[in-house]
Design an enzyme around this catalytic site. Sequence first.
Site, PDB file in Angstrom:
ATOM      1  N   TYR A   1       8.318  18.635 -19.009  1.00  0.00           N
ATOM      2  CA  TYR A   1       7.425  17.358 -19.076  1.00  0.00           C
ATOM      3  C   TYR A   1       8.049  16.087 -19.144  1.00  0.00           C
ATOM      4  O   TYR A   1       7.506  15.193 -18.280  1.00  0.00           O
ATOM      5  CB  TYR A   1       6.299  17.521 -20.181  1.00  0.00           C
ATOM      6  CG  TYR A   1       5.285  18.767 -19.933  1.00  0.00           C
ATOM      7  CD1 TYR A   1       4.551  18.585 -19.021  1.00  0.00           C
ATOM      8  CD2 TYR A   1       5.336  19.685 -20.942  1.00  0.00           C
ATOM      9  CE1 TYR A   1       3.544  19.733 -18.993  1.00  0.00           C
ATOM     10  CE2 TYR A   1       4.322  20.658 -20.736  1.00  0.00           C
ATOM     11  CZ  TYR A   1       3.480  20.491 -19.802  1.00  0.00           C
ATOM     12  OH  TYR A   1       2.317  21.451 -19.520  1.00  0.00           O
TER      13      TYR A   1
ATOM     14  N   GLY B   1      -0.361  25.321 -17.517  1.00  0.00           N
ATOM     15  CA  GLY B   1       0.372  24.452 -18.341  1.00  0.00           C
ATOM     16  C   GLY B   1      -0.631  24.030 -19.587  1.00  0.00           C
ATOM     17  O   GLY B   1      -1.384  24.894 -20.314  1.00  0.00           O
ATOM     18  N   SER B   2      -0.546  22.805 -19.909  1.00  0.00           N
ATOM     19  CA  SER B   2      -0.962  22.484 -21.321  1.00  0.00           C
ATOM     20  C   SER B   2      -2.650  22.676 -21.484  1.00  0.00           C
ATOM     21  O   SER B   2      -3.237  22.553 -20.358  1.00  0.00           O
ATOM     22  CB  SER B   2      -0.861  20.817 -21.179  1.00  0.00           C
ATOM     23  OG  SER B   2      -1.593  20.250 -22.373  1.00  0.00           O
ATOM     24  N   SER B   3      -3.077  22.682 -22.796  1.00  0.00           N
ATOM     25  CA  SER B   3      -4.457  22.703 -23.070  1.00  0.00           C
ATOM     26  C   SER B   3      -5.171  21.349 -23.062  1.00  0.00           C
ATOM     27  O   SER B   3      -6.335  21.238 -23.066  1.00  0.00           O
ATOM     28  CB  SER B   3      -4.651  23.216 -24.526  1.00  0.00           C
ATOM     29  OG  SER B   3      -3.993  22.437 -25.433  1.00  0.00           O
ATOM     30  N   GLY B   4      -4.284  20.314 -22.310  1.00  0.00           N
ATOM     31  CA  GLY B   4      -5.038  19.098 -22.090  1.00  0.00           C
ATOM     32  C   GLY B   4      -5.649  19.001 -20.655  1.00  0.00           C
ATOM     33  O   GLY B   4      -5.998  18.126 -20.191  1.00  0.00           O
TER      34      GLY B   4
END
Lengths: 433, 146
Positions: free
Chosen positions: A402, B65-68
């Site tokens: 990231y 990917g992210s939970s965002g």
Amino acid sequence: MKLTDSERAMLDGHEGKAKRKAMELLVRYAQALGADRFVDTHNVAGVPGSYSPLLLNYYNATAENAYDVIYSRFDLDSDEVVEVPRVTVSSCHLQGGVDPENWQTLGAKPEALQMSQESEAAAASHGIRILKTCTPYLAGNVPVKGEHCAWMESSAVVYCNSVLGARTNTEGRESTSAAMLTGKIPDWGFHRDENRFASHHISVEVDVESVMDWGMLGYFVGATVQERIPVLTGRFNRPDLVRHKHFGAAAASSGGVEMYHLVGITPEAGTFEMAVGQGVSNRCQPQVITYGKPEQQRTYDELNSKASDRNVDYVMLGCPHAALEQIEKICRFLEGKRISTHCNLWIFTSRAVRTVADSKGYTRIIRDAGGALITDTCSAIGQAIPPGTRVATLDSAKQTHYLPAIMGIQAWFGSTRDCIDAALTGRWNGARP
Amino acid sequence: MSITVTLRGRTVVGGCTEGEALVTRDTISGWGGVNPMSGTIIETRHELRGRSFKDKVLVFPGAKGSSGWSAVFHMTRLTGTAPKAMLFNEMTTKIALGAVVMRVPSVTDFDRDPLTVIETGDWVKVDADRALVEVIKGRSRAGHGG
């Protein structure tokens, strides 16, 4: 959808407008998924009502009404602002905001600190436990096997399903905030037995021992299986908590892994047959994928493809938030030394772990060496790096995935030891496995 | 000359719209993969890196990917950079919630793979209420815009 009487009552507004809005959102969400019922949850982890300047401006919120406005309009996706009651089930706040002790180190403005503290106070006054970490399982929220949870944070979700044997999908901000008020979440995905079996078999044919090895393996597995469920066999021993944490976080960022099985190790993989659901109808033999030396080296090269300059100005550790044993290890490398004047060292952890680190003297050792032990956030979440950073070094495959994209910097990936050496010398000397 | 192809799927979020397709075979990360101020893909090595999905019919395998994910795509609605519609193959909680809060017509579970049928630049009519997608092939962007 099949709704129970109590769910219907909430949807009809008998328990107030906020629960009605929450149920409306959950019904839309369940229908989008194709779920036909809800499951009860008493363990929710999210970022309820969190403020940002953009949201405050967009909704014309003031300090007085910000929690209700943002929770209603953004979290519950309601067109109307409703008064938000206390949460009805056990709810915690994950990472976010700025560390009230290290905000100046993070480069935060006083207004950002104030906003973070107001947001936190509002959430706390509504019954939300302020854990401020991506590792709730290291800060007192440890679900038991079979427990239905509604968690955000992909690295915590994969840990919850795989290591603890509890059950959660990767929820989002809106669904967790709705679940905190209602205790409901769609009965879909990982809540159901039939969706917890492995579809891919990773045969590990190179020794996987260190935390770095597990991070690389996780990064390979995620990229390979995407959001499927892998079962791993082969050349590894029982990983500890930190290895699970780095493996799962990496697999959840290069792909979307929410659950994995290690035969004889993780709770739903007593045998290979259990992990793949042999004997259960409609199960097919999993596809076999090899992870050997060439795959490991390729993964290492891929993680290190975003860096070329070996002069390092920032070392970031603690993604996901560092466990106490990781901080102890860092302190063993650092004690009595000073990091390079050209370099910054930030280590991120939870408030719970830092409290222990404070009392054991670790925070002081890190500070005396020139570093900082910081809570609540990380460089990616907080978009906070030391001023002028061009080249970072990281021991987390997830953060390596990231940080360069988010902050436009170079990043090296290696072991914790490689990173500390870089902090002490200002040079990256990590070695390919 | 244009050829029209029709796809049938399952409604994720209802509504009707039409627009130009933006197609990728890569899954998309929300948080850390998209800049919600511009609707641009920022993930390193993504085949759409630097491209914006604002006002496009986004055709992709699914979310990762992210939970965002949902919150970032929710933000694109607020900043006016959301796609016009989403057509995808792989259902996940991230994409379901994201589609709901973005409030854009969305369809999945197609009778034919949209990634092989639809190409970037095709004109796509989405009737998500009936889960029908009409793809107009070979109709140039200029031709339509003119």
